[in-house]
Design an enzyme around this catalytic site. Structure first.
Site, mmCIF file in Angstrom:
data_model
loop_
_atom_site.group_PDB
_atom_site.id
_atom_site.type_symbol
_atom_site.label_atom_id
_atom_site.label_comp_id
_atom_site.label_asym_id
_atom_site.label_seq_id
_atom_site.Cartn_x
_atom_site.Cartn_y
_atom_site.Cartn_z
ATOM 1 N N LEU A 113 -1.178 -0.613 4.502
ATOM 2 C CA LEU A 113 0.045 -0.869 3.746
ATOM 3 C C LEU A 113 -0.187 -2.139 2.944
ATOM 4 O O LEU A 113 -0.930 -3.026 3.378
ATOM 5 C CB LEU A 113 1.260 -1.072 4.670
ATOM 6 C CG LEU A 113 1.806 0.135 5.440
ATOM 7 C CD1 LEU A 113 3.011 -0.290 6.270
ATOM 8 C CD2 LEU A 113 2.190 1.268 4.510
ATOM 9 N N ASP A 114 0.447 -2.248 1.771
ATOM 10 C CA ASP A 114 0.352 -3.482 1.000
ATOM 11 C C ASP A 114 0.835 -4.660 1.835
ATOM 12 O O ASP A 114 1.652 -4.497 2.753
ATOM 13 C CB ASP A 114 1.225 -3.399 -0.269
ATOM 14 C CG ASP A 114 0.674 -2.432 -1.295
ATOM 15 O OD1 ASP A 114 -0.515 -2.074 -1.199
ATOM 16 O OD2 ASP A 114 1.442 -2.037 -2.191
ATOM 17 N N ARG A 115 0.359 -5.834 1.502
ATOM 18 C CA ARG A 115 0.718 -7.051 2.234
ATOM 19 C C ARG A 115 2.232 -7.190 2.425
ATOM 20 O O ARG A 115 2.713 -7.516 3.505
ATOM 21 C CB ARG A 115 0.178 -8.279 1.488
ATOM 22 C CG ARG A 115 0.587 -9.607 2.109
ATOM 23 C CD ARG A 115 0.094 -10.795 1.289
ATOM 24 N NE ARG A 115 0.553 -12.052 1.834
ATOM 25 C CZ ARG A 115 -0.077 -12.725 2.797
ATOM 26 N NH1 ARG A 115 -1.200 -12.251 3.296
ATOM 27 N NH2 ARG A 115 0.396 -13.853 3.263
ATOM 28 N N THR A 117 4.582 -4.819 2.069
ATOM 29 C CA THR A 117 5.281 -3.610 2.465
ATOM 30 C C THR A 117 5.409 -3.588 3.983
ATOM 31 O O THR A 117 4.467 -3.892 4.696
ATOM 32 C CB THR A 117 4.521 -2.348 1.988
ATOM 33 O OG1 THR A 117 4.486 -2.343 0.561
ATOM 34 C CG2 THR A 117 5.210 -1.082 2.470
#
Length: 282
Positions: A113-115, A117
């Site tokens: 997951l993005d940082r 998110t």
């Protein structure tokens, strides 16, 4: 937290850590193997001899700071709720924190997951599970559902969005086009409106393709930017609601395994119940 230890005697690294912390032998070896130890600024992954004057830095789990919300666990997999602001891998990452806490297994992430998110991240607890999960994610046999708060009110309560996306790795940005261009890859994003929140809306989103920043960029492209998104959102509105990171959360993961050691998970969904409206000023 990082603990700095100045070596006083020539001895094994594990002995130095043991003499200067309350950690047991098994936990020390696990911390070393997970590369959470540096000797003179260099990360190490195995026990070794250290000398007088060497400086050892060891990452120790802080029970409050590094607490991990476990949503599901069995002998093969671990599913946790990742907070915003932490990377899945790397120094000080979610993976590092989990492996500093686990005493009976080593967790390996099988997707990202993005940082900034939030939400569900799946970890394998053994090599066989890791191989099956990696293959399943690669083949898109695992369904991921997200919730997000967007600026605006969709004209359609349900939509299947299709477009093309280009990734600019140097700028760490992606661009979306309604028409195919050189270097652009097809993307498909489905959403449904869960709740109208005035000038905001709560959406449930499902990825059909899984490109970098796809949900954030695709929704912004159709004039539904995610609240708090600093790259693709509207900073003026983000500031008004006092949100600094995108309100995007992976809330459901459904497994599909027709065979293999993880067949018992076939059809199982792991669900995270979360109220994203708590993260902004109403």
């Amino acid at each position: 937290m990082l603990k700095e230890i100045l070596v006083q005697n020539k001895q094994l690294l594990s002995d130095v850590i043991g003499e200067n912390t309350d950690l047991g032998y098994y936990r020390i070896q696990k911390i070393i193997r997970s590369k959470s130890v540096k000797v003179n600024g260099v990360r190490v992954g195995q026990d070794m001899n250290v000398s007088v004057g060497d400086t050892v830095y060891v990452y120790l789990a802080d029970r409050e700071k590094d607490s991990i919300e476990v949503v599901y666990r069995d002998d093969n997999i671990l599913v946790v709720n990742k907070a915003a602001g932490i990377e899945v891998t790397g120094e000080g990452s979610l993976t590092e924190r989990i492996n500093n806490i686990l005493t009976d297994a080593t967790a390996a992430p099988v997707h990202r997951l993005d940082r900034n998110t939030m939400g569900l991240v799946v970890f394998a607890l053994n090599k066989n599970a890791e191989n099956e999960l990696l293959a399943s994610f690669k083949e898109r046999d695992i369904d991921k559902t997200y919730n997000c708060v967007v600026v605006g009110a969709p004209k359609q309560p349900n939509a299947k969005l299709k477009a093309y996306l280009f990734k600019d790795a140097k700028k760490s940005l992606v661009y979306v086009s309604d028409t195919q261009k050189q270097g652009y890859l097809p993307i498909e994003t489905h959403y449904r409106v869960v709740k109208n929140l005035g000038e905001l809306s709560l959406l449930e989103v499902k990825l059909i393709t899984g490109r970098t920043h796809q949900i954030r960029a695709h929704l912004a492209h159709v004039k539904l930017p995610i609240l708090g998104d600093g790259k693709y959102g509207i900073n003026k509105i983000n500031r008004r609601y006092r949100v600094k990171t995108q309100l995007l959360c992976c809330t459901k993961i459904t497994f599909h395994f027709a065979q293999g050691a993880l067949k018992y998970l076939d059809g199982k969904s792991v669900v995270l119940n979360i109220d994203l409206t708590q993260y902004y000023k109403k």
